[in-house]
Design an enzyme around this catalytic site. Structure first.
Site, PDB file in Angstrom:
ATOM      1  CD  GLU A  38      -2.752  -1.200  -0.068  1.00 24.31           C
ATOM      2  OE1 GLU A  38      -3.297  -0.160  -0.470  1.00 24.31           O
ATOM      3  OE2 GLU A  38      -2.834  -2.286  -0.674  1.00 24.31           O
ATOM      4  CD1 TRP A  49      -1.080  -0.850  -4.139  1.00 23.82           C
ATOM      5  CD2 TRP A  49      -1.422   0.304  -6.029  1.00 23.82           C
ATOM      6  NE1 TRP A  49      -1.527  -1.723  -5.099  1.00 23.82           N
ATOM      7  CE2 TRP A  49      -1.750  -1.053  -6.262  1.00 23.82           C
ATOM      8  CE3 TRP A  49      -1.565   1.219  -7.072  1.00 23.82           C
ATOM      9  CZ2 TRP A  49      -2.212  -1.506  -7.499  1.00 23.82           C
ATOM     10  CZ3 TRP A  49      -2.016   0.760  -8.307  1.00 23.82           C
ATOM     11  CH2 TRP A  49      -2.336  -0.586  -8.509  1.00 23.82           C
ATOM     12  CG  ASN A  90      -8.504   0.579  -0.504  1.00 29.68           C
ATOM     13  OD1 ASN A  90      -8.523   1.671  -1.052  1.00 29.68           O
ATOM     14  ND2 ASN A  90      -7.990  -0.495  -1.082  1.00 29.68           N
ATOM     15  CD1 TRP A 140     -13.591   8.703 -15.248  1.00 31.62           C
ATOM     16  CD2 TRP A 140     -12.455   9.795 -13.658  1.00 31.62           C
ATOM     17  NE1 TRP A 140     -12.608   9.441 -15.869  1.00 31.62           N
ATOM     18  CE2 TRP A 140     -11.893  10.110 -14.915  1.00 31.62           C
ATOM     19  CE3 TRP A 140     -11.908  10.357 -12.514  1.00 31.62           C
ATOM     20  CZ2 TRP A 140     -10.811  10.978 -15.050  1.00 31.62           C
ATOM     21  CZ3 TRP A 140     -10.821  11.226 -12.637  1.00 31.62           C
ATOM     22  CH2 TRP A 140     -10.287  11.524 -13.888  1.00 31.62           C
ATOM     23  CD1 TRP A 189     -18.301  10.195 -18.698  1.00 33.42           C
ATOM     24  CD2 TRP A 189     -18.812   8.216 -17.791  1.00 33.42           C
ATOM     25  NE1 TRP A 189     -17.120   9.547 -18.444  1.00 33.42           N
ATOM     26  CE2 TRP A 189     -17.392   8.322 -17.889  1.00 33.42           C
ATOM     27  CE3 TRP A 189     -19.363   7.050 -17.243  1.00 33.42           C
ATOM     28  CZ2 TRP A 189     -16.540   7.330 -17.464  1.00 33.42           C
ATOM     29  CZ3 TRP A 189     -18.506   6.041 -16.824  1.00 33.42           C
ATOM     30  CH2 TRP A 189     -17.119   6.182 -16.929  1.00 33.42           C
ATOM     31  CD1 TRP A 249     -12.185   8.541  -6.851  1.00 38.02           C
ATOM     32  CD2 TRP A 249     -13.843   7.658  -8.057  1.00 38.02           C
ATOM     33  NE1 TRP A 249     -13.287   8.484  -6.043  1.00 38.02           N
ATOM     34  CE2 TRP A 249     -14.331   7.960  -6.758  1.00 38.02           C
ATOM     35  CE3 TRP A 249     -14.713   7.096  -8.980  1.00 38.02           C
ATOM     36  CZ2 TRP A 249     -15.653   7.707  -6.384  1.00 38.02           C
ATOM     37  CZ3 TRP A 249     -16.025   6.851  -8.606  1.00 38.02           C
ATOM     38  CH2 TRP A 249     -16.482   7.146  -7.322  1.00 38.02           C
TER      39      TRP A 249
END
Length: 499
Positions: free
Chosen positions: A294, A297, A360, A378, A325, A401
């Site tokens: 993590e 990331w 998460n 998004w 969208w 996202w």
């Protein structure tokens, strides 16, 4: 004696603070601490009452910690590129030291400030502090930035293994005192100093949206010690298995502290590696490795944003900016408020509003639902998260996202679409998380907790629940929306292949 100014930003701590330590060493101990409420951020598109309140709470604690060392905290409001040169001249400082930030705005602002100060004959230095490895330290053999996590993580771990962990951390903070006569006054700048009141949330025209965690370095270190310890029941021991279970307290909850630099990523890394390498730490090996992932990331998304700043406005894979969208406002409001009829989604969205934080796994579920079930851009979700999250970080939030939407670097494939019912059944099998945030479902049997609309009327009576009155019917049908999402993405992919 000419002091050095340390400009606090996302590093609200005394321990392991790279620029603060460097400022103390360079000035022989004469340091003036400064924090500036940057109007561009305070009123920007990612402004957040919750994070502003969290910032104020931690600034108050930082001010108290600085006071014990005889250092005043000067608090100003305005454009740092204007405020800091004025302050440097007013107190006869040598210059300004600060720790780097990597958003496009911060990069532009800091470059302008550095140029201005140096051209005027002052020192201006910035330091790596907010990440383990910076944008230029983890590169491919060809010297290019990575755009896929797995090879990036492999290289990140290789570089870490080649370095001593101790070499990553700054020396222990040395005691120093800033002479009182160096403190600026309100006649010099519109500031408050160490003995004056900190600005209030109301003065910024904001109200506290939810209760805050305990603020300050001590609270952050207590949180870390509770998570990473030699005890076999320490959460990190089961982190690899429990980090995906939102109904279990299996994560560190350190992200709000890390967001403001109340604790450094090096402190987290050092604690994790110390446990991994301890003779009695074998029980935590898998948990430590998962937790390190993590941290990787986090660095990965920071370097993606630095090298590709356009991602804050559009898709990393720019062809996906053409996605048509639907952006139904009523569906978006139902998602925002936790009234979609899908319990795992609604529980997560209500947790966000109640705590300013979300598990998460739940973040991934609600992001997939917004983009691929509701077919909503998004960026609408990104903005909503940044408004509510205490740990809202432009790089990590954007990366997460875009991963969920299938538009980003190393993204989840567009055809992988989470089923919100099966996700709930898999990761919250007994409905612990759902019942915590959706009290109207507290009496629903386990069998139906993730699809209460399937209960028969007799089951609803026993559960003291009427679907459509006490809890909504699902606002969309997942199977049908999945097919529509696949068609939406296929249209863009076809146009791209024909271009």
């Amino acid at each position: 004696m000419h002091p050095m100014i340390h400009w606090f930003r996302r590093d609200l701590r005394l321990a392991d603070n790279t620029a603060l330590t460097a400022a103390a060493q360079a000035s022989g101990g004469a340091v003036l601490a400064v924090y500036i409420f940057d109007e561009a951020i305070l009123r920007g598109r990612f402004a957040s009452p919750g994070r502003t309140a969290w910032l104020l709470a931690n600034l108050q604690q930082l001010e108290a910690d600085l006071r014990t060392r005889g250092i005043p905290l000067v608090v100003a409001r305005g454009n740092p590129v204007e405020v800091l040169p004025t302050l440097v001249r007013a107190i006869g400082a040598r210059g300004v030291y600060w720790n780097r930030d990597y958003t496009p705005y911060a990069v532009r602002r800091d470059a302008a400030l550095k140029t201005m100060l140096r051209e005027a004959g002052y020192e201006a230095e910035s330091f790596k502090d907010a990440v383990i490895f910076e944008f230029h330290e983890v590169l491919t053999k060809e010297g290019r930035p990575y755009t896929v996590y797995t090879p990036y993580a492999r290289r990140w771990r290789q570089i870490l293994a080649e370095q001593s962990v101790r070499s990553l951390a700054t020396p222990d903070l040395i005691p120093y005192v800033c002479p009182p006569e160096l403190v600026t006054t309100s006649e010099v700048l519109p500031v408050t100093t160490g003995g004056s009141a900190m600005p209030t949330l109301a003065q910024f025209g904001m109200a506290l949206p939810y209760p805050l965690p305990d603020a300050g370095e001590h609270a952050a270190n207590t949180c870390l010690a509770r998570f990473v310890s030699l005890h076999c029941d320490a959460p990190i021991a089961a982190y690899a298995e429990q980090r995906n279970l939102p109904g279990v307290a299996g994560t560190s909850r350190l992200s709000p502290y890390l967001r403001l630099g109340i604790i450094s990523p090096r402190q987290l890394l050092t604690a994790a590696l110390a446990l991994r390498d301890h003779p009695d730490g074998s029980h935590a090996l898998t948990g430590v490795e998962a937790w390190l992932g993590e941290l990787i990331w986090r660095d990965f998304y920071v370097q993606v944003l630095y090298h590709h700043p356009y991602v804050l406005r559009g898709a990393f894979r720019q062809a996906y900016d053409a996605l048509a969208w639907e952006n139904d406002p009523a569906h978006f409001e139902a998602w925002q408020t936790g009234h979609t009829g899908y319990p795992i989604v609604d529980a997560a969205m209500r947790q966000l509003r109640q705590e300013g934080w979300m598990h998460n796994r739940a973040r991934m579920i609600v992001a997939s639902f917004l983009t691929k079930d509701l077919l909503i851009d998004w960026r609408w979700g990104e903005h909503h998260f940044m408004h509510w999250l205490l740990d809202g970080d432009p790089a990590a939030n954007n990366g997460g996202w875009q991963w969920a939407a299938g538009t980003g670097t190393d993204a989840q494939p567009f055809f992988r679409i989470f089923n919100p019912v099966s996700q709930g059944q898999k990761f919250d099998p007994e409905g612990t998380y759902v019942r915590r945030y959706l009290p109207e479902l507290r009496n629903v049997p386990h069998t139906f907790i993730h699809e209460p609309h399937r209960m028969a009327s007799t089951d609803q009576i026993r559960a003291d629940l009427q679907i459509g009155r006490d809890y909504p019917h699902p606002i969309v049908e997942h199977k049908a929306q999945r097919e529509r999402a696949l068609a939406l993405y296929a249209t863009v992919r076809k146009a791209q292949s024909e271009a």
